[in-house]
Scaffold this active site. Structure first.
Site, PDB file in Angstrom:
ATOM      1  N   GLY A   2     -79.701  42.277  70.101  1.00 15.64           N
ATOM      2  CA  GLY A   2     -78.795  42.409  68.971  1.00 15.64           C
ATOM      3  C   GLY A   2     -77.750  41.329  68.827  1.00 15.64           C
ATOM      4  CB  CYS A  58     -79.957  35.794  76.814  1.00 13.03           C
ATOM      5  SG  CYS A  58     -80.909  35.936  75.289  1.00 13.03           S
ATOM      6  CG  LEU A  59     -75.813  40.026  74.236  1.00 12.67           C
ATOM      7  CD1 LEU A  59     -75.679  39.633  72.775  1.00 12.67           C
ATOM      8  CD2 LEU A  59     -76.121  41.517  74.351  1.00 12.67           C
ATOM      9  N   GLY A  65     -82.014  35.852  68.766  1.00 10.54           N
ATOM     10  CA  GLY A  65     -81.952  35.636  67.332  1.00 10.54           C
ATOM     11  C   GLY A  65     -80.616  35.106  66.867  1.00 10.54           C
ATOM     12  CG  HIS A 102     -84.344  34.899  79.265  1.00  8.24           C
ATOM     13  ND1 HIS A 102     -83.838  36.135  79.600  1.00  8.24           N
ATOM     14  CD2 HIS A 102     -84.282  34.816  77.924  1.00  8.24           C
ATOM     15  CE1 HIS A 102     -83.489  36.782  78.500  1.00  8.24           C
ATOM     16  NE2 HIS A 102     -83.750  35.996  77.463  1.00  8.24           N
ATOM     17  CD  GLU A 123     -84.187  36.169  83.150  1.00  8.89           C
ATOM     18  OE1 GLU A 123     -84.407  36.768  82.076  1.00  8.89           O
ATOM     19  OE2 GLU A 123     -83.320  35.283  83.248  1.00  8.89           O
TER      20      GLU A 123
END
Length: 381
Positions: free
Chosen positions: A221, A246-247, A290, A331, A333
């Protein structure tokens, strides 16, 4: 069983259904990975999305217990060119069709996924509705128009309780915004004592755990949908070394005064080239997001851009100019994807050790006693 996918622009795809039956809405996105469909299915960052795989053959190596990146999948639909119902792999324990049935996820195959991907690239990601029923197109359009996209994905995917993965190394508090198992795996492989906490943890609750460092996880999100997470990171900046993924990268940027925006169709796949500005080296990375940090919003902050995407030049990495804190949009990982960037976890641990050398600890016995009291209070709460 017939299945249909209707996009909000009116494009209708008709194919064969597999997995669960019913109706589901979500944001339609695409992933360019050749392998790793199980990790894609179980990545919490896809919560609320209908995922299109651009590779034409999916399901051929089945499903196994070991390759999950979360306890369960959170996607709202799965779109493939060809679904293989009979897997052939020595690790396969059951089929893709069975997995989707178990979790109520609708799958559609035998449609032109190349055409669908080109539409999404041209016009951007959009809402879609997936059905195995016989509803009229007009009914589907009305239902799609009346179904807003999810805004609470982080709350849906984050852990509800504190838990730990004990180790004898550095204590890392992992804030779970919808974390993949790969992050926990990379930290525990390095001997870290990892405490996983919910997305709505407060700064004081983290302080009571006395971490050596804080890991901000990936998640689904819009980062602006979790302002409490931004405020928590803002309060902790400078107190502990921080590493965002990421987020977590986007939340870190917002906490430092930068801004984020939505990408046209996002980055999702295991083959995205990222350039490290300090060395000029290019890494092939796994990505699923996104949103991105706006380049012009970095001015006036204490952030420096460390990595950029070689395809569209968007920001892929940041570091704080004063505090021990950095983040990446991709990422490290992997899972699925290349492990080129796993060294970032080692870099994080070295940052923690430097911070501890420059900030001598209190007597170890007193610190341990206070840590145990903090854990007990937090667990009781």
């Amino acid at each position: 069983m017939q299945a249909r996918l209707l996009l909000e622009d009116g494009t209708l795809f008709t194919g064969l259904g597999f997995g669960a039956e019913g109706v589901s809405t979500g944001e339609v996105v695409f992933n360019t990975g050749i392998t790793g469909y199980q990790e894609v299915l179980s990545d919490p960052s896809y919560c609320g999305q209908i995922v299109t795989m651009t590779f034409p053959l999916i399901g051929n190596y089945g499903i196994n217990r070991d390759d999950f990146e979360s306890i369960r999948p959170y996607i709202h639909g799965f779109v493939v060119r060809r679904h293989e119902p009979v897997p052939s792999n020595w690790r396969a324990q059951y089929t893709l069709d069975r997995l989707l049935k178990e979790y109520g996820i609708i799958g559609i195959s035998d449609i032109d996924t190349r055409m669908l991907t080109r539409i999404l690239r041209r016009h951007g990601t959009m809402k879609g509705i997936l059905t195995t029923g016989s509803e009229r197109v007009e009914e589907l359009r009305e239902r799609l128009d009346a179904s807003p996209l999810l805004r609470d994905q982080v709350a849906r995917t984050s852990t509800k309780q504190v838990f730990s993965s004990p180790g004898r190394g550095e204590r890392i508090v992992l804030i779970d915004y919808g974390a993949k198992s790969g992050i926990l795996r990379e930290l525990t492989q390095r001997g870290c004592d990892v405490v996983v906490v919910p997305h709505n943890v407060t700064a004081d609750e983290i302080r009571r755990l006395h971490p050596d460092g804080i890991q901000l996880s990936n998640g689904p999100g819009d980062p602006k949908d979790v302002p409490h997470a931004v405020e928590t990171v803002r309060q902790l900046l400078g107190e502990y070394p921080i590493f965002g993924i990421c987020l977590g990268h986007q939340i870190f940027a917002l906490a430092c005064g930068a801004d984020t925006e939505k990408l046209k169709f996002g980055h999702r796949g295991g083959n995205h080239p990222v350039k490290e500005l300090a060395t000029g080296r290019c890494y092939i990375t796994s990505q699923n997001h996104g949103y991105t940090v706006k380049e012009d919003s970095i001015q006036g902050t204490e952030l420096t851009v460390t990595h950029i995407n070689n395809n569209d030049k968007t920001i892929e990495g940041l570091k704080h100019n004063r505090y021990p804190a950095f983040s990446v949009q991709y990422h490290p990982e992997a899972a699925p994807g290349p492990f080129d960037s796993s060294y970032l976890f080692d870099q994080f641990l070295e940052m923690i050790r430097d911070h501890k050398r420059n900030n001598p600890e209190r007597p170890r016995q007193a610190q341990l006693a206070e840590t145990l009291r903090g854990e007990l209070q937090y667990a009781q709460k």
